[in-house]
Write a protein that holds these residues in place. Structure first.
Motif, mmCIF file in Angstrom:
data_model
loop_
_atom_site.group_PDB
_atom_site.id
_atom_site.type_symbol
_atom_site.label_atom_id
_atom_site.label_comp_id
_atom_site.label_asym_id
_atom_site.label_seq_id
_atom_site.Cartn_x
_atom_site.Cartn_y
_atom_site.Cartn_z
ATOM 1 N N GLN A 60 0.849 -1.189 0.000
ATOM 2 C CA GLN A 60 0.000 0.000 0.000
ATOM 3 C C GLN A 60 0.882 1.235 0.000
ATOM 4 O O GLN A 60 1.551 1.534 0.985
ATOM 5 N N HIS A 61 0.876 1.926 -1.131
ATOM 6 C CA HIS A 61 1.677 3.141 -1.263
ATOM 7 C C HIS A 61 1.183 3.878 -2.495
ATOM 8 O O HIS A 61 0.797 3.237 -3.481
ATOM 9 N N PRO A 62 1.208 5.211 -2.486
ATOM 10 C CA PRO A 62 0.738 5.964 -3.661
ATOM 11 C C PRO A 62 1.514 5.647 -4.950
ATOM 12 O O PRO A 62 0.994 5.839 -6.045
ATOM 13 N N ASN A 63 2.735 5.131 -4.841
ATOM 14 C CA ASN A 63 3.541 4.828 -6.029
ATOM 15 C C ASN A 63 3.518 3.353 -6.411
ATOM 16 O O ASN A 63 4.334 2.909 -7.209
ATOM 17 N N VAL A 97 0.742 0.331 -7.712
ATOM 18 C CA VAL A 97 -0.640 0.123 -8.162
ATOM 19 C C VAL A 97 -1.411 -0.707 -7.149
ATOM 20 O O VAL A 97 -0.864 -1.591 -6.497
ATOM 21 N N GLN A 98 -2.681 -0.401 -7.045
ATOM 22 C CA GLN A 98 -3.566 -1.115 -6.132
ATOM 23 C C GLN A 98 -4.206 -2.293 -6.867
ATOM 24 O O GLN A 98 -4.699 -2.149 -7.978
ATOM 25 N N GLU A 121 -5.321 -1.191 -10.571
ATOM 26 C CA GLU A 121 -5.400 0.199 -10.976
ATOM 27 C C GLU A 121 -4.696 0.385 -12.321
ATOM 28 O O GLU A 121 -3.609 -0.151 -12.544
ATOM 29 N N VAL A 181 -2.682 2.710 -14.670
ATOM 30 C CA VAL A 181 -1.829 3.888 -14.558
ATOM 31 C C VAL A 181 -1.373 4.272 -15.953
ATOM 32 O O VAL A 181 -0.778 3.465 -16.669
ATOM 33 N N THR A 210 12.186 7.133 -5.321
ATOM 34 C CA THR A 210 10.735 6.929 -5.209
ATOM 35 C C THR A 210 10.406 5.444 -5.096
ATOM 36 O O THR A 210 9.620 5.033 -4.237
ATOM 37 N N ALA A 254 8.869 3.511 -1.766
ATOM 38 C CA ALA A 254 7.585 2.803 -1.898
ATOM 39 C C ALA A 254 7.719 1.358 -1.439
ATOM 40 O O ALA A 254 6.904 0.866 -0.653
ATOM 41 N N SER A 313 6.150 -0.132 2.060
ATOM 42 C CA SER A 313 5.197 -1.231 1.876
ATOM 43 C C SER A 313 5.640 -2.475 2.619
ATOM 44 O O SER A 313 4.824 -3.176 3.214
#
Length: 190
Positions: free
Chosen positions: A120-123, A125-126, A142, A144, A169, A173, A177
């Motif tokens: 789980q991290h904004p960078n 994909v979910q 998700e 992208v 980055t 991430a 995570s």
């Protein structure tokens, strides 16, 4: 040994599809009666993923309409798809036709999906769903936009500062995570 023979039979079938008189499903199964059950599964999966050029035109795949191929990897294909129930664009990763017959490959594919789903991290994909269609495992995630790192580097290497930012980055991430997976309560206190 059996898997290698099955792979050769399948490749002969695939190559024949571009000929004036392609091998039919029935002919293939009649020629190789000892492989009939495996061939039926392969042919079902093959027809599910049969593409025209580089795209699939709105083929149904569970709750998803596969629209176009975004990429191919060592054992899978990623499609852009529309999830019908939620009316949103997603990415759907499927295992390829031959790998779907290999229990070790299927287990590895499922493990990959489960691991990514825990991150789980904004960078990162979910992952939305892990499931199977006609016995073929897949997961939706998700979508992208923006291309891949390979595409960004296709003409020339990245400038050192840009490459360093990307690596930083990615490292942050993955690090955050992994902390979340191994120690979820610790992350909440940060």
């Amino acid at each position: 040994h059996r898997d290698s023979v099955l792979e050769l039979i399948y490749y002969e079938y695939v190559l024949s599809q571009d000929r004036e008189q392609p091998i039919s499903d029935l002919e293939l199964q009649q020629r190789f009666p000892d492989f009939q059950a495996d061939l039926q599964k392969i042919l079902n999966v093959d027809h599910l993923f049969r593409t025209t050029g580089d795209t699939k035109s709105d083929e149904e795949f569970g709750d998803y309409e596969l629209q176009e191929i975004l990429g191919r990897g060592g054992m899978g294909v990623v499609y852009q798809a529309r999830q019908r129930k939620l009316n949103r664009l997603v990415a759907v990763k499927t295992i390829d036709t031959l790998s779907s017959l290999n229990p070790v490959a299927v287990a590895r594919f499922r493990s990959e999906a489960e691991l990514i789903a825990k991150l789980q991290h904004p960078n990162i994909v979910q992952v939305y769903e892990i499931s199977a269609q006609l016995g073929v495992p897949y997961f939706s995630m998700e979508l992208v936009n923006g291309g891949t790192l390979s595409e960004a580097m296709s003409d020339r290497p990245l400038m050192p500062m840009i490459a360093a930012r990307i690596i930083e980055t990615l490292a942050r991430a993955v690090h955050l995570s992994l902390i979340h997976i191994s120690e979820p309560t610790r992350l909440r206190r940060i």
